[in-house]
Design an enzyme around this catalytic site. Structure first.
Site: not given
Ligand code: 5GP
Length: 126
Positions: A97, A110
């Site tokens: 994303n 990521h």
């Molecule tokens: P995005 O929405 O930015 O593509 O995804 C961010 C991801 O990071 C989400 O799926 C969320 O659950 C994960 N995430 C957020 N904070 C943490 C954390 O402290 N540890 C881990 N392992 N994942 C996290």
């Protein structure tokens, strides 16, 4: 220098803190270029995040500023994680994303790896 139109990198974002070891994570892989760890709120039986070690907000930022070795190392790591997790036969999805329209929550590049069940349509219908 930040790429034009992108926010500057925030060193306090949660993945920067995971990289520094300030927040624990369940790591499944790490090398010179990338680390991979389980998502804290998994959306599939397998939900792993792969991140470059470098300070990059997005794919545009990464591909504009990273070295060829960093880019190759990161994408090799994504494939390596899928191999390590044994996902090739059943299949998996990678997703990344960028910015508000995609709902990017963490401003460090990521790639999500999802697997372990039929993953449904590529995008939810609007
Ligand atoms: P995005 O929405 O930015 O593509 O995804 C961010 C991801 O990071 C989400 O799926 C969320 O659950 C994960 N995430 C957020 N904070 C943490 C954390 O402290 N540890 C881990 N392992 N994942 C996290």
């Amino acid at each position: 220098m930040p790429v034009s139109g992108l926010p500057p990198y925030d060193d306090q974002n949660v993945f920067a803190r995971i990289l520094r070891g300030e927040i624990p994570s369940k790591r499944v892989y790490e090398d010179e270029w990338a680390i991979a760890f389980h998502d804290i709120a998994p959306q599939a039986p397998v939900h792993v995040l792969v991140i470059p070690r470098g300070r990059y907000v997005s794919m545009a930022d990464f591909t504009a500023r990273a070295s060829a070795a960093e880019i190759a190392g990161f994408f090799r790591a994504v494939g390596e994680v899928a191999r390590i997790l044994g996902l090739e036969a059943e299949g998996y999805r990678i997703l990344s994303n960028m910015g508000p329209a995609a709902g990017q929550e963490v401003p460090h590049l990521h790639v999500h790896i999802f697997a372990g069940r039929p993953l449904g349509p590529m995008l939810a219908r609007a």
